[in-house]
Design a protein around this motif. Structure first.
Motif, mmCIF file in Angstrom:
data_model
loop_
_atom_site.group_PDB
_atom_site.id
_atom_site.type_symbol
_atom_site.label_atom_id
_atom_site.label_comp_id
_atom_site.label_asym_id
_atom_site.label_seq_id
_atom_site.Cartn_x
_atom_site.Cartn_y
_atom_site.Cartn_z
ATOM 1 N N ARG A 1 -18.207 18.694 10.606
ATOM 2 C CA ARG A 1 -18.916 19.988 10.744
ATOM 3 C C ARG A 1 -19.370 20.240 12.175
ATOM 4 N NH1 ARG A 1 -24.121 17.804 10.658
ATOM 5 N NH2 ARG A 1 -24.186 16.088 9.185
ATOM 6 N N THR A 2 -19.457 19.188 12.986
ATOM 7 C CA THR A 2 -19.939 19.378 14.358
ATOM 8 C C THR A 2 -18.788 19.640 15.348
ATOM 9 O OG1 THR A 2 -19.776 17.049 14.983
ATOM 10 C CG2 THR A 2 -21.841 17.752 13.944
ATOM 11 N N THR B 1 -16.211 18.794 5.486
ATOM 12 C CA THR B 1 -17.108 18.871 6.652
ATOM 13 C C THR B 1 -18.167 17.766 6.684
ATOM 14 O OG1 THR B 1 -18.411 20.454 5.427
ATOM 15 C CG2 THR B 1 -16.853 21.344 7.017
ATOM 16 N N LEU B 2 -18.485 17.185 5.513
ATOM 17 C CA LEU B 2 -19.547 16.164 5.510
ATOM 18 C C LEU B 2 -19.038 14.785 5.934
ATOM 19 C CD1 LEU B 2 -21.507 17.191 2.312
ATOM 20 C CD2 LEU B 2 -22.199 17.450 4.692
ATOM 21 N N LYS C 1 -11.149 20.487 15.472
ATOM 22 C CA LYS C 1 -10.779 20.464 14.039
ATOM 23 C C LYS C 1 -9.267 20.630 13.882
ATOM 24 C CE LYS C 1 -15.001 22.322 12.107
ATOM 25 N NZ LYS C 1 -15.734 23.560 11.948
#
Ligand SMILES: Nc1ncnc2c1ncn2[C@@H]1O[C@H](COP(=O)(O)OP(=O)(O)OP(=O)(O)O)[C@@H](O)[C@H]1O
Length: 287
Positions: free
Chosen positions: A125-126, A84-85, A132
């Motif tokens: 993550r956004t 996610t980062l 996704k």
């Protein structure tokens, strides 16, 4: 020739039998859908196929081998492989390094169909769930594998781009094994469907149209189940579901008139894959 061969697989977890002597094959170039309710064991089976889980007994072969090289397999797990980062472009570049591919080539071949450009610089993550999922499917297919194994590929994906992505997945007659809750999607896209229930295939894998054609009739009459109305059904074939009777009936059958005398609250519909599943499942468990 088959790409996946599953022979007598049984699997239990904490004393609960999940899969029970399951056998089937997915042939080369086939698009094969595995359908089943929540908790029926679809993801467990995918984990067994990919050797992430060890079955109690039975054997899985990919490309005819027990130990295969996964380089030629594209995988979409139910848990998405996204860090996610990272930004979208960073995870794609990471996969490019793994597969020894050029980012520019991937962008040229896939970005338009997967609508990656608008999210290329975004942090994972956004992203929305559908975004996704799009990135995850791209990661599964970008190295052009012969076989795709996809757990719920199109859950949360905007239906307006599903067709485009599907065409990319199917390119060059690729073999695809996928699980889904979307029965209409399976009916539309799969060459064969198999239904998982009570740990087994509840019917032989068939073409969706054939599975539907094998039902007792092509129309169904749905009405609330009462003892009174059930007594009328002496010759008819039906199953009970969610407090309703789903009765197979030929168009023009006298049953329509008979039921109409008892209730105005009924509907007539074409049969579909849900009926194949529920009819066989209930016959199997004698409900
Ligand atoms: N580690 C575990 N401990 C206990 N039960 C488990 C474990 N892993 C799986 N199960 C059970 O095994 C069954 C099958 O799970 P699985 O995730 O394979 O089903 P599924 O068909 O993929 O479900 P869904 O459609 O909801 O994704 C479920 O009843 C689940 O609760």
């Amino acid at each position: 020739m088959n790409k996946i061969l599953i022979t007598n697989i049984s699997y239990s977890v904490k004393g609960k039998q999940i899969l029970n002597d399951l056998s089937f094959e997915v042939k080369q170039n086939e698009v094969f859908a595995l359908i089943g309710k929540n908790g029926s064991g679809k993801s467990s089976l995918i984990d067994i196929i990919l050797q992430d889980l060890k079955p109690d007994s039975g054997e899985v072969k990919l490309f005819g081998k027990e130990k295969c090289n996964y380089k030629n397999v594209g995988i979409l797990y139910d848990h998405l492989p996204l860090i996610t980062l990272l930004r979208v472009e960073e995870i794609i570049k990471y996969y490019c390094t793994v597969h020894k591919l050029k980012y520019a080539t991937i962008a040229q071949h896939f970005f338009e169909d997967f609508e990656i450009k608008p999210i290329e610089k975004s942090f994972i993550r956004t992203l929305s769930l559908g975004e996704k999922k799009r990135v995850s499917i791209l990661l599964a297919v970008m190295h052009n594998p012969d076989l795709l194994i996809l757990d719920e590929p199109f859950a949360n994906v905007d239906p307006t781009i599903t067709n485009r992505i599907w065409n990319v997945l199917k390119r060059d007659g690729r073999t695809i094994f996928f699980t889904t809750h979307n029965w209409a999607d399976a009916e539309k896209r799969a060459d064969k469907v198999a239904f998982l229930g009570n740990g087994k295939l509840i019917a032989k894998p068939l073409k969706p149209a054939e599975a539907i054609k094998n039902l007792p009739a092509q129309k169904k009459l749905i009405f609330t189940s009462t003892q009174e109305v059930e007594r009328l059904l002496t010759k008819e074939t039906y199953y009970k579901h969610d407090g309703n009777i789903v009765c197979f009936s030929q168009p023009g059958s006298s049953l329509f008139r008979v039921i109409a005398q008892y209730t105005s609250n009924f509907s007539i519909q074409d049969v579909d894959l849900t009926d194949v599943y529920l009819f066989h499942l209930k016959a199997e468990s004698h409900v």
